[in-house]
Design a protein around this motif. Structure first.
Motif, short mmCIF file in Angstrom:
data_model
loop_
_atom_site.label_atom_id
_atom_site.label_comp_id
_atom_site.label_asym_id
_atom_site.label_seq_id
_atom_site.Cartn_x
_atom_site.Cartn_y
_atom_site.Cartn_z
N HIS A 308 3.63 51.37 -5.43
CA HIS A 308 3.92 52.64 -4.76
C HIS A 308 2.91 53.70 -5.20
N ALA A 309 2.30 54.36 -4.21
CA ALA A 309 1.28 55.37 -4.53
C ALA A 309 1.88 56.51 -5.36
N GLY A 310 3.11 56.93 -5.03
CA GLY A 310 3.74 58.00 -5.78
C GLY A 310 3.94 57.63 -7.24
N PHE A 311 4.34 56.38 -7.50
CA PHE A 311 4.51 55.90 -8.86
C PHE A 311 3.18 55.95 -9.60
N GLN A 312 2.13 55.45 -8.99
CA GLN A 312 0.81 55.43 -9.63
C GLN A 312 0.31 56.84 -9.92
N LEU A 313 0.41 57.71 -8.92
CA LEU A 313 -0.12 59.06 -9.07
C LEU A 313 0.64 59.86 -10.12
N SER A 314 1.96 59.76 -10.11
CA SER A 314 2.75 60.57 -11.04
C SER A 314 2.50 60.16 -12.49
N TYR A 315 2.44 58.85 -12.75
CA TYR A 315 2.25 58.41 -14.13
C TYR A 315 0.83 58.62 -14.62
N ILE A 316 -0.14 58.40 -13.77
CA ILE A 316 -1.52 58.66 -14.18
C ILE A 316 -1.69 60.13 -14.53
N THR A 317 -1.17 61.02 -13.68
CA THR A 317 -1.27 62.45 -13.94
C THR A 317 -0.55 62.82 -15.23
N THR A 318 0.66 62.31 -15.41
CA THR A 318 1.44 62.65 -16.61
C THR A 318 0.75 62.17 -17.87
N TYR A 319 0.26 60.94 -17.87
CA TYR A 319 -0.42 60.40 -19.05
C TYR A 319 -1.64 61.24 -19.42
N LEU A 320 -2.44 61.56 -18.44
CA LEU A 320 -3.69 62.26 -18.76
C LEU A 320 -3.45 63.70 -19.16
N ILE A 321 -2.42 64.33 -18.62
CA ILE A 321 -2.08 65.69 -19.07
C ILE A 321 -1.59 65.65 -20.52
N ILE A 322 -0.78 64.63 -20.86
CA ILE A 322 -0.30 64.51 -22.25
C ILE A 322 -1.46 64.21 -23.20
N LEU A 323 -2.34 63.29 -22.81
CA LEU A 323 -3.47 62.92 -23.68
C LEU A 323 -4.46 64.07 -23.86
N SER A 324 -4.56 64.92 -22.85
CA SER A 324 -5.51 66.04 -22.95
C SER A 324 -4.88 67.28 -23.57
N ARG A 325 -3.58 67.22 -23.85
CA ARG A 325 -2.84 68.39 -24.33
C ARG A 325 -3.46 69.04 -25.57
N PRO A 326 -3.93 68.28 -26.57
CA PRO A 326 -4.50 68.93 -27.76
C PRO A 326 -5.70 69.83 -27.46
N TYR A 327 -6.37 69.60 -26.33
CA TYR A 327 -7.58 70.37 -26.02
C TYR A 327 -7.28 71.73 -25.40
N TRP A 328 -6.10 71.87 -24.76
CA TRP A 328 -5.84 73.13 -24.06
C TRP A 328 -4.53 73.82 -24.44
N GLN A 329 -3.72 73.20 -25.32
CA GLN A 329 -2.40 73.78 -25.61
C GLN A 329 -2.46 75.13 -26.32
N ASP A 330 -3.56 75.41 -27.04
CA ASP A 330 -3.68 76.68 -27.75
C ASP A 330 -4.41 77.75 -26.93
N LYS A 331 -4.77 77.42 -25.70
CA LYS A 331 -5.50 78.36 -24.85
C LYS A 331 -4.53 79.33 -24.17
N SER A 332 -5.10 80.32 -23.51
CA SER A 332 -4.29 81.29 -22.78
C SER A 332 -3.66 80.63 -21.56
N PRO A 333 -2.53 81.17 -21.04
CA PRO A 333 -1.86 80.57 -19.87
C PRO A 333 -2.78 80.33 -18.67
N PRO A 334 -3.66 81.27 -18.29
CA PRO A 334 -4.55 80.99 -17.15
C PRO A 334 -5.47 79.79 -17.39
#
Length: 747
Positions: A308-334
């Motif tokens: 299912h495309a929705g399954f693939q898209l949602s999990y890929i997006t979620t994983y990469l946002i979590i993995l990239s979190r250390p790089y942007w979590q201390d930045k300003s909201p914008p």
């Protein structure tokens, strides 16, 4: 991390089964990740064994969808549309969609007796990705029932299950929302509340897809995150403790899930959120493990969901946002919003390309516009509307909602038509796909590091790769006989000059579906997957419905520069007026005044008629076209009859071609003995529907073709000729054992 690697192993099994080279690439990536984390050959071997086990298990998945006649069905719920409903019914363990001709609504829990014919989609007959059988499996359905009507006297009440009670609650909720206003915006409210895509009208659906904001109109992680945020804010203001707030949020999310009757997308988003909330009770925050477990649970529950495309898209997006979190979590909201949106867009590029054969040029910008708009205006309005619908709903609120949602729709439609947002791209082969995956990863990596120069460099390489993918082809030409059932549709592509000609369009509408355009399931998806966004020419052999019925729909969905047609055809006037062709902005070419047309390297010559024969039969005005592509000639004969064939033989004597498209779908009124004796060809093509009521092709016609190889869409599905130099390779969708190549001898 173990759960994440287990999920990767399962994914690798699916990928390897579908494309072994791509599977090897992703297995190597997974081995690298596992080795860097554990430095253990035993663990790496265990993951490889799990991949092999997954491949075997998926290969052996039972294909248990089959047609049947059932004697009774039990109504368990409804699927909702703007103009009616479909019943969800069961028979034992089997589950079906039931469509009734009469708009009767059978109560949930009632068991009805009768003779109910279950239909299931057949195997796909064209070289396209659409697979209705797979879609049905992903939805957990076993078929469809089309029935005239059911009398209440044939139904008896039964004890309701928990799921049936949920369906009743959902039905009452929907009716309450629909009854609060006479304006159409209530359908938007319901779409945004329960994610019912069927309420979205086709034009608006297309606009949402063009802008890349369709995910905002279906229940997804964005909605669940917003609902969770609102709940947290309200409960926090009420001075509840954090742990009590978390428990209340879990209960509310479960109720939200029940209201949406365990929709897969809602289940995915709610399950992830609940598990993340539960995780927050502990010191450790194993986000990867939590997300991986939710995915594994869904795959174990329904193995088909992995496709299912929705399954693939949602999990890929979620994983990469979590993995990239250390790089942007201390930045300003914008900065955080920019980073998350950019990573979400880039992470899904190759999946969208692989699944839908299109690339967006404005999705990032449109999401920057509409995500805040929905987050701070539309979603709060939807929540407030739901509260008012069950308390007090003032008249002025109805007018405000009507104004806001009308303007929102107008804005979306306006922006969708303002420029071209999406481009079709042909399906990438394995090498191209891997290269695009690597480039996507490099872009995301540089986004995390904030290196603007490298972002631009890799983005430029990605764009260049897409352009080259759409330009480079191993073949010089491709000619395709599309399986459109009882009708004709042929696509001629010149890959060297990026030129495409469509000869006839097929008939109009699928008979088993309520006025669903035939080309939407045949010609258009094939063109899209071939990377064709515009047609240089549409040739209409004559104006019978089975040859031109989808002309208008194709004109509405593809740019068509020229239409080659015989205006002397007795049906031309009615066709031009009643089909809405008057709005066509391209050029009409009069076939009676122009005998030869060249489109790139595609050379077309009209052999017959030289002048209109008169009479009211459109078949007798059929254009006979010799199409030359490279060193090979194809003769297209429309629906000519034996009398017209005799006139051609008188005019041209002996006619030679490599491939003959038989007239009138193989009818015995055409392809007569005189024509066969005075023509020379190696292949005969017949475009006819399976079990058509005319009996095409007729046996006596097939008997005359003993000297040629005959390919018939009713038997072989789509037939495609790929030409490179003096070599022509033929492939069929349903009979791959007949695929072969020939080399043309030069005399």
């Amino acid at each position: 991390m173990i759960a994440f690697l287990i999920l990767l192993s399962i994914i690798n099994g699916y990928i390897s089964l579908g494309s072994p080279p791509a599977g090897i690439f992703f297995i190597l990536v997974s081995i690298t990740i596992a080795w860097r984390k554990f430095h253990s050959l035993k663990i790496v071997s265990a993951f490889l064994m799990l991949t092999a086990f997954t491949m075997t298990a998926v290969f052996l998945l039972p294909d248990n969808i089959e047609e049947d006649l059932v004697g009774q069905v039990t109504v368990t719920g409804y699927k909702y549309y703007r103009d009616g409903i479909a019943h969800i019914v069961t028979n034992g363990e089997e589950k079906y969609d039931m469509f009734l001709d009469e708009p009767a609504k059978l109560p949930v829990g009632h068991t009805c007796r009768g003779a109910f014919q279950v239909t299931v989609p057949g195997a796909e007959r064209n070289f396209i990705k659409r697979d209705e059988r797979l879609t049905m499996k992903m939805d957990g359905m076993d078929g469809r029932i089309y029935h005239e009507s059911i009398h209440r006297a044939d139904c008896t009440g039964t004890e309701k299950t928990f799921g049936m009670h949920l369906s009743v609650i959902r039905d009452k909720y929907i009716n309450r929302i629909l009854s609060t206003s006479e304006y159409d915006y209530v359908f938007d409210i319901l779409t945004l509340s329960i994610g019912n895509k069927s309420y979205i009208i086709p034009d608006f659906f297309d606009a949402l897809q063009k802008l890349g904001i369709y995910h905002l109109y279906v229940i997804s992680g964005t909605h669940v995150a917003f609902v969770s945020g609102i709940l947290f804010f309200v409960l926090k203001r009420m001075r509840f403790t954090i742990n009590i707030i978390k428990v209340i949020m879990i209960i509310c999310l479960l109720l939200f899930l029940m209201l949406n009757f365990f929709s897969p997308s809602v289940f995915r988003a709610v399950l992830m959120t609940i598990m993340l909330i539960i995780t927050s009770f502990f010191r450790a925050k194993p986000y990867l493990t939590v997300i991986s477990i939710t995915a594994i649970i869904q795959v174990l529950y329904n193995p088909w969901v992995m496709y299912h495309a929705g399954f693939q898209l949602s999990y890929i997006t979620t994983y990469l946002i979590i993995l990239s979190r250390p790089y942007w979590q201390d930045k300003s909201p914008p900065v955080q919003l920019t980073a998350i949106t950019a990573i979400a867009e880039v992470s899904t590029l190759t999946v969208v390309l692989q699944q839908f054969n299109e690339i967006s040029v404005s999705g990032l910008i449109m999401n920057f516009i509409f995500v805040p708009l929905f987050s701070f205006l539309i979603f709060p309005m939807v929540i407030i509307y739901n509260l008012m619908a069950f308390t007090v709903f003032p008249v002025f609120a109805d007018e405000i909602y009507h104004f806001v949602f009308t303007k929102l729709s107008e804005l979306i439609l306006f922006l969708s038509k303002l420029l071209r947002h999406r481009f079709s791209v042909q399906s990438p082969n394995t090498v191209w796909f891997i290269m695009l995956v690597v480039l996507s990863y490099m872009i995301m990596r540089e986004i995390c590091l904030g290196n603007i120069k490298r972002i631009c460099m890799y983005a430029g390489l990605f764009i260049f790769s897409i352009v080259m993918l759409d330009r480079v082809s191993w073949y010089d030409y491709t000619l395709t006989m599309v399986d459109v059932g009882q009708g004709d549709a042929f696509i001629v592509e010149d890959h060297r000059n990026d030129a495409t000609v469509l000869i006839d369009t097929g008939g109009k509408f699928y008979p088993e579906e309520n006025r669903f355009p035939l080309s939407e399931k045949t010609v258009l998806p094939y063109l899209k997957e071939s990377g064709v966004d515009r047609l240089d020419m549409m040739v209409l052999s004559h104006l019978d419905l089975d040859h031109t019925g989808e002309a208008l729909h194709i004109l509405q969905n593809k740019q068509v520069d020229n239409i080659y047609v015989n205006p002397g055809d007795p049906s031309f006037g009615d066709w031009y007026q009643t089909e809405g062709i008057t709005g066509y902005e391209g050029r009409f070419i009069n076939a009676m005044e122009t005998d030869e047309v060249n489109i790139g390297g595609i050379r077309m010559k009209k052999l017959f008629p030289q002048e209109n024969p008169g009479g009211d039969d459109s078949n007798q005005h059929s254009l006979v076209m010799m199409v030359n592509i490279g060193r090979f000639n194809f003769l297209f004969t429309g629906d000519t009859d034996t009398e017209m064939e005799a006139h051609m033989i008188e005019m041209y004597g002996h006619i030679e071609m490599d491939v003959l498209k038989l007239a009138h779908h193989g009818s015995n009124t055409s392809t007569g003995e005189q024509f066969i004796q005075n023509t020379d060809f190696s292949y005969a093509l017949i475009s006819a529907g399976v079990d058509n009521r005319y009996g095409h092709p007729h046996s006596e016609v097939i008997g005359r073709l003993a000297h040629a190889r005959v390919f018939d869409t009713s038997e072989h599905g789509m037939v495609r000729f790929n030409i490179r130099g003096d070599k022509m390779c033929l492939e069929t969708k349903l009979a791959p054992e007949l695929d072969h190549c020939i080399k043309k001898e030069l005399h």
